[in-house]
Design a protein around this motif. Structure first.
Motif, PDB file in Angstrom:
ATOM      1  N   LYS A  17       0.825  -1.206   0.000  1.00 47.14           N
ATOM      2  CA  LYS A  17       0.000   0.000   0.000  1.00 47.14           C
ATOM      3  C   LYS A  17       0.862   1.260   0.000  1.00 47.14           C
ATOM      4  O   LYS A  17       0.463   2.292  -0.554  1.00 47.14           O
ATOM      5  N   SER A  18       2.029   1.194   0.608  1.00 46.19           N
ATOM      6  CA  SER A  18       2.953   2.338   0.578  1.00 46.19           C
ATOM      7  C   SER A  18       3.328   2.664  -0.862  1.00 46.19           C
ATOM      8  O   SER A  18       3.365   3.834  -1.258  1.00 46.19           O
ATOM      9  N   TYR A  19       3.594   1.620  -1.653  1.00 48.18           N
ATOM     10  CA  TYR A  19       3.898   1.836  -3.071  1.00 48.18           C
ATOM     11  C   TYR A  19       2.682   2.401  -3.801  1.00 48.18           C
ATOM     12  O   TYR A  19       2.813   3.261  -4.685  1.00 48.18           O
ATOM     13  N   TYR A  20       1.505   1.915  -3.449  1.00 48.52           N
ATOM     14  CA  TYR A  20       0.274   2.436  -4.042  1.00 48.52           C
ATOM     15  C   TYR A  20       0.144   3.942  -3.776  1.00 48.52           C
ATOM     16  O   TYR A  20      -0.218   4.724  -4.669  1.00 48.52           O
ATOM     17  N   LEU A  24       1.663  -2.272  -8.468  1.00 50.76           N
ATOM     18  CA  LEU A  24       0.868  -3.398  -8.978  1.00 50.76           C
ATOM     19  C   LEU A  24       1.566  -4.731  -8.725  1.00 50.76           C
ATOM     20  O   LEU A  24       0.924  -5.715  -8.333  1.00 50.76           O
ATOM     21  N   GLU A  25       2.867  -4.744  -8.938  1.00 49.43           N
ATOM     22  CA  GLU A  25       3.633  -5.971  -8.692  1.00 49.43           C
ATOM     23  C   GLU A  25       3.567  -6.366  -7.219  1.00 49.43           C
ATOM     24  O   GLU A  25       3.376  -7.544  -6.887  1.00 49.43           O
ATOM     25  N   LYS A  26       3.716  -5.377  -6.342  1.00 50.62           N
ATOM     26  CA  LYS A  26       3.697  -5.647  -4.899  1.00 50.62           C
ATOM     27  C   LYS A  26       2.317  -6.106  -4.436  1.00 50.62           C
ATOM     28  O   LYS A  26       2.197  -7.021  -3.605  1.00 50.62           O
ATOM     29  N   LEU A  27       1.288  -5.486  -4.958  1.00 52.77           N
ATOM     30  CA  LEU A  27      -0.075  -5.875  -4.584  1.00 52.77           C
ATOM     31  C   LEU A  27      -0.404  -7.272  -5.102  1.00 52.77           C
ATOM     32  O   LEU A  27      -1.077  -8.055  -4.419  1.00 52.77           O
ATOM     33  N   GLN A  28       0.070  -7.585  -6.308  1.00 52.89           N
ATOM     34  CA  GLN A  28      -0.176  -8.916  -6.861  1.00 52.89           C
ATOM     35  C   GLN A  28       0.541  -9.978  -6.041  1.00 52.89           C
ATOM     36  O   GLN A  28      -0.006 -11.062  -5.785  1.00 52.89           O
ATOM     37  N   GLU A  29       1.756  -9.664  -5.603  1.00 51.93           N
ATOM     38  CA  GLU A  29       2.495 -10.572  -4.731  1.00 51.93           C
ATOM     39  C   GLU A  29       1.713 -10.816  -3.440  1.00 51.93           C
ATOM     40  O   GLU A  29       1.616 -11.951  -2.963  1.00 51.93           O
ATOM     41  N   PHE A  30       1.172  -9.726  -2.884  1.00 53.95           N
ATOM     42  CA  PHE A  30       0.407  -9.841  -1.640  1.00 53.95           C
ATOM     43  C   PHE A  30      -0.810 -10.740  -1.830  1.00 53.95           C
ATOM     44  O   PHE A  30      -1.071 -11.632  -1.009  1.00 53.95           O
ATOM     45  N   VAL A  31      -1.556 -10.516  -2.903  1.00 52.65           N
ATOM     46  CA  VAL A  31      -2.762 -11.317  -3.179  1.00 52.65           C
ATOM     47  C   VAL A  31      -2.405 -12.787  -3.367  1.00 52.65           C
ATOM     48  O   VAL A  31      -3.127 -13.674  -2.915  1.00 52.65           O
ATOM     49  N   ASN A  32      -1.287 -13.040  -4.037  1.00 52.45           N
ATOM     50  CA  ASN A  32      -0.855 -14.427  -4.263  1.00 52.45           C
ATOM     51  C   ASN A  32      -0.491 -15.130  -2.954  1.00 52.45           C
ATOM     52  O   ASN A  32      -0.781 -16.314  -2.767  1.00 52.45           O
ATOM     53  N   ILE A  33       0.155 -14.383  -2.049  1.00 54.35           N
ATOM     54  CA  ILE A  33       0.609 -14.962  -0.785  1.00 54.35           C
ATOM     55  C   ILE A  33      -0.538 -15.109   0.216  1.00 54.35           C
ATOM     56  O   ILE A  33      -0.623 -16.078   0.958  1.00 54.35           O
ATOM     57  N   PHE A  34      -1.458 -14.107   0.209  1.00 54.38           N
ATOM     58  CA  PHE A  34      -2.555 -14.096   1.182  1.00 54.38           C
ATOM     59  C   PHE A  34      -3.914 -14.006   0.464  1.00 54.38           C
ATOM     60  O   PHE A  34      -4.608 -12.987   0.534  1.00 54.38           O
ATOM     61  N   PRO A  35      -4.299 -15.077  -0.263  1.00 55.32           N
ATOM     62  CA  PRO A  35      -5.551 -15.030  -1.041  1.00 55.32           C
ATOM     63  C   PRO A  35      -6.815 -14.936  -0.197  1.00 55.32           C
ATOM     64  O   PRO A  35      -7.875 -14.588  -0.710  1.00 55.32           O
ATOM     65  N   SER A  52      -6.912 -13.028   2.637  1.00 57.86           N
ATOM     66  CA  SER A  52      -6.613 -11.929   3.562  1.00 57.86           C
ATOM     67  C   SER A  52      -7.815 -11.047   3.847  1.00 57.86           C
ATOM     68  O   SER A  52      -8.680 -10.835   2.986  1.00 57.86           O
ATOM     69  N   GLN A  53      -7.825 -10.485   5.032  1.00 55.71           N
ATOM     70  CA  GLN A  53      -8.844  -9.493   5.390  1.00 55.71           C
ATOM     71  C   GLN A  53      -8.677  -8.209   4.562  1.00 55.71           C
ATOM     72  O   GLN A  53      -9.597  -7.407   4.459  1.00 55.71           O
ATOM     73  N   TYR A  54      -7.485  -8.047   3.992  1.00 55.48           N
ATOM     74  CA  TYR A  54      -7.202  -6.854   3.199  1.00 55.48           C
ATOM     75  C   TYR A  54      -7.449  -7.078   1.706  1.00 55.48           C
ATOM     76  O   TYR A  54      -7.170  -6.194   0.884  1.00 55.48           O
ATOM     77  N   LEU A  55      -7.958  -8.247   1.326  1.00 52.20           N
ATOM     78  CA  LEU A  55      -8.067  -8.611  -0.089  1.00 52.20           C
ATOM     79  C   LEU A  55      -8.942  -7.642  -0.884  1.00 52.20           C
ATOM     80  O   LEU A  55      -8.586  -7.227  -1.981  1.00 52.20           O
ATOM     81  N   SER A  56     -10.078  -7.276  -0.316  1.00 51.18           N
ATOM     82  CA  SER A  56     -10.996  -6.367  -1.008  1.00 51.18           C
ATOM     83  C   SER A  56     -10.335  -5.019  -1.289  1.00 51.18           C
ATOM     84  O   SER A  56     -10.437  -4.483  -2.397  1.00 51.18           O
ATOM     85  N   GLU A  57      -9.644  -4.492  -0.294  1.00 54.98           N
ATOM     86  CA  GLU A  57      -8.948  -3.213  -0.465  1.00 54.98           C
ATOM     87  C   GLU A  57      -7.821  -3.344  -1.482  1.00 54.98           C
ATOM     88  O   GLU A  57      -7.611  -2.444  -2.307  1.00 54.98           O
ATOM     89  N   ALA A  58      -7.103  -4.458  -1.436  1.00 58.60           N
ATOM     90  CA  ALA A  58      -6.001  -4.689  -2.378  1.00 58.60           C
ATOM     91  C   ALA A  58      -6.528  -4.741  -3.813  1.00 58.60           C
ATOM     92  O   ALA A  58      -5.944  -4.140  -4.724  1.00 58.60           O
ATOM     93  N   ASN A  59      -7.624  -5.453  -4.029  1.00 57.67           N
ATOM     94  CA  ASN A  59      -8.213  -5.546  -5.378  1.00 57.67           C
ATOM     95  C   ASN A  59      -8.702  -4.194  -5.877  1.00 57.67           C
ATOM     96  O   ASN A  59      -8.571  -3.881  -7.072  1.00 57.67           O
ATOM     97  N   LYS A  60      -9.237  -3.399  -4.977  1.00 58.90           N
ATOM     98  CA  LYS A  60      -9.689  -2.055  -5.343  1.00 58.90           C
ATOM     99  C   LYS A  60      -8.508  -1.195  -5.786  1.00 58.90           C
ATOM    100  O   LYS A  60      -8.598  -0.447  -6.775  1.00 58.90           O
TER     101      LYS A  60
END
Length: 266
Positions: A111-114, A131-142, A144-152
């Protein structure tokens, strides 16, 4: 009573500042840690950060280091110093892969990169990194409680790249670099198949092909006129009711007249 209240407040503020200054100058790293955490919890992130930065080297390798590094990264994040927070959270993730704070740290790093991503009109290197960092996050924590925010955030960043690519292609059309415009719109249509700018992109690609053909030297003109006509057919097929159709058809009439001249010559 009112004066007494103000005196009490002044005393408390002065006392707090004095305690902070003492901690800042102290050689007692435990005092700095305790005071820093207290300031962090009170929302005084800048002061907490100064104390944390002083003692991080002293705690390296100790059990308290994990908590200290997380608080330090979080303080930078809350201060909106996102270059620093992205770096510190990444260091935390690397140093403590089994931490219970791993998911949060990984998310806040991304999110800092965002947050560093600029408006679409500027260079988008940081957007791509985000985008790369967020995609990494989604891949590692599919899950996650933060998934909705990450996808947004991913959707918003994708739109910036889409808008950037569209405006670059359109700019080539504006400055009469029609070859570059056609190539840029071809790439744009392939790269962003579901784009909301597709109708406009197809029209401007056709317009660029039309302008290129009409201004061509004679030996290239017929071939380019025929290519422009194909772009018109493609545009009309997908957008028969387009707001650009009238202008597109007027250009087609010019193309047909020019092609008729070649038929007469042959």
């Amino acid at each position: 009573m009112k004066n007494l209240f103000y005196i009490l407040i002044t005393f408390l503020v002065f006392s707090s500042c004095t305690e902070y200054q003492k901690a800042l100058k102290s050689e007692d790293i435990a005092l700095k840690f305790t005071k820093g955490e207290e300031l962090y919890n009170a929302g005084k992130y800048s002061k907490a950060n100064r104390l944390f930065e002083q003692i991080i080297p002293s705690y390296r390798g100790k059990p308290q280091a994990e908590k200290l590094m997380f608080l330090n990264a979080s303080a930078s994040y809350e201060m909106e110093d996102f270059y620093v927070s992205s770096y510190h959270f990444e260091r935390f993730v690397s140093a403590y892969p089994n931490s219970e704070k791993l998911e949060e740290a990984t998310f806040k790093s991304a999110k800092s990169y965002y947050e560093l991503s600029p408006v679409y009109s500027k260079d988008q290197a940081e957007t791509i990194t985000a985008l790369e960092k967020l995609q990494e996050f989604v891949n590692i924590f599919p899950e996650s409680q933060y998934l909705s925010e990450a996808n947004k955030m991913v959707k918003e960043l994708d739109y910036k790249l889409e808008k950037k690519a569209f405006e670059i292609a359109k700019q080539y059309n504006r400055i009469s670099d029609y070859k570059a415009s056609i190539a840029a719109f071809d790439s744009f249509i392939i790269d962003f198949p579901g784009t909301e700018f597709r109708e406009e992109a197809l029209f401007y690609r056709y317009d660029s092909a039309y302008q290129l053909a009409m201004k061509s030297v004679e030996y290239k003109k017929k071939e380019r006129l025929e290519a422009a006509k194909k772009y018109y057919i493609s545009f009309k097929k997908d957008y028969a009711n387009s707001e650009f159709l009238e202008a597109a058809t007027d250009k087609l009439n010019d193309i047909e007249k020019e092609l008729e001249n070649y038929s007469t010559k042959s």
